[in-house]
Design an enzyme around this catalytic site. Structure first.
Site, short mmCIF file in Angstrom:
data_model
loop_
_atom_site.label_atom_id
_atom_site.label_comp_id
_atom_site.label_asym_id
_atom_site.label_seq_id
_atom_site.Cartn_x
_atom_site.Cartn_y
_atom_site.Cartn_z
N ARG A 121 1.82 56.60 41.78
CA ARG A 121 1.35 55.29 41.32
C ARG A 121 0.68 55.35 39.94
O ARG A 121 -0.10 54.47 39.58
CB ARG A 121 0.41 54.64 42.34
CG ARG A 121 1.09 54.34 43.67
CD ARG A 121 0.20 53.52 44.59
NE ARG A 121 0.91 53.16 45.80
CZ ARG A 121 0.93 53.86 46.91
NH1 ARG A 121 0.25 55.00 46.95
NH2 ARG A 121 1.60 53.47 47.97
N LYS A 143 5.50 50.38 26.27
CA LYS A 143 6.70 49.90 26.96
C LYS A 143 7.54 51.10 27.36
O LYS A 143 8.00 51.86 26.51
CB LYS A 143 7.51 48.96 26.06
CG LYS A 143 6.90 47.58 25.94
CD LYS A 143 7.64 46.71 24.95
CE LYS A 143 8.96 46.24 25.48
NZ LYS A 143 9.57 45.22 24.60
N GLU A 185 14.18 50.91 12.37
CA GLU A 185 12.90 50.40 12.87
C GLU A 185 11.87 50.33 11.75
O GLU A 185 11.05 49.41 11.70
CB GLU A 185 12.39 51.27 14.01
CG GLU A 185 13.21 51.21 15.29
CD GLU A 185 13.00 49.92 16.09
OE1 GLU A 185 12.26 49.02 15.63
OE2 GLU A 185 13.59 49.82 17.18
N LYS A 227 2.35 47.91 14.43
CA LYS A 227 2.62 47.80 15.86
C LYS A 227 1.32 47.79 16.66
O LYS A 227 1.20 47.04 17.63
CB LYS A 227 3.53 48.93 16.35
CG LYS A 227 3.92 48.75 17.81
CD LYS A 227 5.17 49.47 18.20
CE LYS A 227 5.60 49.08 19.62
NZ LYS A 227 6.82 49.77 20.05
N GLU A 237 3.68 41.24 25.91
CA GLU A 237 4.79 40.48 25.32
C GLU A 237 4.87 39.06 25.86
O GLU A 237 5.95 38.56 26.19
CB GLU A 237 6.12 41.21 25.53
CG GLU A 237 7.17 40.85 24.49
CD GLU A 237 8.40 41.74 24.57
OE1 GLU A 237 9.48 41.21 24.78
OE2 GLU A 237 8.24 42.96 24.44
N ARG A 241 4.00 39.65 20.45
CA ARG A 241 4.67 40.96 20.52
C ARG A 241 6.19 40.81 20.49
O ARG A 241 6.89 41.76 20.15
CB ARG A 241 4.23 41.71 21.78
CG ARG A 241 4.83 43.12 21.85
CD ARG A 241 4.19 44.00 22.89
NE ARG A 241 4.84 45.31 22.92
CZ ARG A 241 4.37 46.38 23.55
NH1 ARG A 241 3.22 46.30 24.20
NH2 ARG A 241 5.02 47.52 23.51
N ASN A 245 10.99 42.57 18.54
CA ASN A 245 12.37 42.59 19.00
C ASN A 245 13.34 42.00 17.98
O ASN A 245 14.50 41.73 18.33
CB ASN A 245 12.49 41.82 20.32
CG ASN A 245 11.85 42.56 21.48
OD1 ASN A 245 12.03 43.76 21.63
ND2 ASN A 245 11.08 41.85 22.28
N HIS A 248 17.01 42.97 18.00
CA HIS A 248 17.29 43.64 19.26
C HIS A 248 18.10 42.79 20.24
O HIS A 248 18.72 43.34 21.15
CB HIS A 248 15.98 44.08 19.93
CG HIS A 248 15.31 45.23 19.25
ND1 HIS A 248 14.93 45.19 17.92
CD2 HIS A 248 14.95 46.46 19.70
CE1 HIS A 248 14.36 46.34 17.60
NE2 HIS A 248 14.36 47.13 18.65
N HIS A 252 20.69 45.29 21.30
CA HIS A 252 20.73 45.81 22.66
C HIS A 252 22.04 45.44 23.36
O HIS A 252 22.63 46.25 24.10
CB HIS A 252 19.55 45.28 23.48
CG HIS A 252 18.29 46.05 23.28
ND1 HIS A 252 17.08 45.65 23.81
CD2 HIS A 252 18.03 47.21 22.62
CE1 HIS A 252 16.14 46.53 23.48
NE2 HIS A 252 16.69 47.48 22.76
N HIS A 265 20.68 53.74 18.73
CA HIS A 265 19.87 52.53 18.82
C HIS A 265 19.64 51.91 17.44
O HIS A 265 19.80 50.70 17.25
CB HIS A 265 18.53 52.85 19.49
CG HIS A 265 17.59 51.68 19.51
ND1 HIS A 265 17.80 50.56 20.27
CD2 HIS A 265 16.42 51.46 18.84
CE1 HIS A 265 16.81 49.70 20.09
NE2 HIS A 265 15.97 50.23 19.22
#
Length: 365
Positions: A121, A143, A185, A227, A237, A241, A245, A248, A252, A265
């Site tokens: 956990r 993330k 990026e 960031k 997000e 935030r 993206n 993306h 993606h 990527h």
């Protein structure tokens, strides 16, 4: 060395950017008062280059590290690999106070962070990013996640590291294509938040491509600072935030339909950022000369800027974009830029507009 603080109350942490930091891994972990047992999760490529130094540093500081090596590349971010990691951690009797070191690029960071977030956990983890993309982006902000066949990062969590060590020396061993992928990026941060950074990259790109340590320390730290500021304002997000993206939504989806690994990527989001810049011009009035500057900088960095769309490939892209996490009420939403250095989010764009601006009728190879 430069330090950037990510301010999240009791879960705040420091990003250290500089040279020679891998040798300091053990001492840095000692300061965090974690358990003696730990695991270094890395991939088969990075293991040959940097794993011995990481293990030596941890042992010299009194830790008992376990090496867990996963396959290199995006296919490692799957449930079967996660299960294998769990089994190895359990066999080594890692406990709640044990910790994980993510040693590698963005894939390793996402995978190892997800393992840390879910094993027992949640146990602490430290990011040691060895690629440019990971140093400026994926290692910062918490993330973590893995892919499904249906799309990228569809299973994951927000789980912050205890420390990020960005050793610029590790970039010397990075293959040229991987290094240039990371620049996508870097350029993104200029586009969404810092016009001066974008202009600096236009001016100093030859030094960046030559991996000049002085300019890299400054540029990497600035990207991390942007960031960190965004994450401190909106960790999960729910608002700002989302600007991270930019590029993306298309990127993606392009990764998903081409099979993870065919496009890196950064290559996919370079294409995505140029496409979404063109959308920004159409919908928000981003000046045409700015779109040209954006495409020119990506091209100069050795990154692809467009792809050829057949009607069937375009339909597969739309289907993949409909699975994007930013979709709401069945409508695809985008981050767009009204100007270089400023981004806005939550723009619902009709599929007819997407086709008109970036689809088969207007695309070039």
């Amino acid at each position: 060395m430069r330090n950037v603080r990510v301010s999240l109350g009791a879960r705040s942490y420091t990003i250290r950017v500089g040279t020679g930091l891998l040798r300091e891994l053990g001492r840095e972990c000692q300061r965090l008062a974690m358990g003696r047992r730990c695991a270094v999760i890395t991939d088969s490529n990075v293991a040959a280059l940097h794993l011995p130094a990481a293990l030596d540093s941890l042992r010299e500081a009194g830790f008992e590290p376990l090496a867990v090596t996963v396959p290199a590349g995006e296919p490692a971010k799957r449930l079967s690999v996660v299960g294998s990691c769990y089994d190895q951690l359990a066999a080594a009797r890692l406990e709640r106070h044990s910790f994980i070191v993510a040693l590698g690029g963005g894939v390793v960071g996402d995978l190892a962070g997800f393992v840390a977030a879910t094993y027992l956990r949640g146990i602490p983890f430290v990011q040691v990013p060895t690629s440019l993309l990971a140093q400026v982006d994926s290692s910062v902000g918490g993330k973590v996640g893995i892919n499904l066949r249906a799309g990228k990062n569809l299973v994951g969590a927000f789980y912050q590291p205890r420390l990020v060590l960005a050793d610029l020396d590790t970039l010397r061993t990075l293959p040229e294509r991987e290094y240039r992928s990371g620049l996508a990026e870097v350029i993104k941060y200029g586009l969404i938040a810092d016009a001066r950074l974008f202009a600096r990259l236009e001016r100093d790109l030859p030094r960046v491509l030559a991996r000049d340590p002085e300019i890299l320390e400054s540029v990497v730290a600035r990207c991390c600072q942007i960031k960190a500021e965004v994450v401190a304002e909106d960790e999960t997000e729910s608002g700002r935030r989302a600007i991270l993206n930019f590029g993306h939504t298309v990127g993606h989806a392009l990764e998903a339909i081409t099979g993870y690994g065919r496009l890196l990527h950064g290559e996919a989001i370079a294409i995505g950022q140029v496409a979404e810049a063109r959308l920004s011009a159409h919908l928000l009035g981003l000046p045409s000369p700015c779109v040209d500057r954006i495409e020119r900088l990506f091209g100069a960095a050795g990154l692809p800027t467009r792809t050829r769309w057949t009607p069937s490939r375009w339909q597969r892209l739309l289907a993949a974009m409909r699975l994007d996490k930013k979709v709401r009420d069945g409508r695809i939403r985008f981050v767009l830029i009204p100007a270089i250095g400023r981004a806005t989010w939550g723009h619902a764009v009709e599929e007819a507009t997407l086709q008109q601006v970036i689809g088969p009728a207007t695309s070039a190879s």
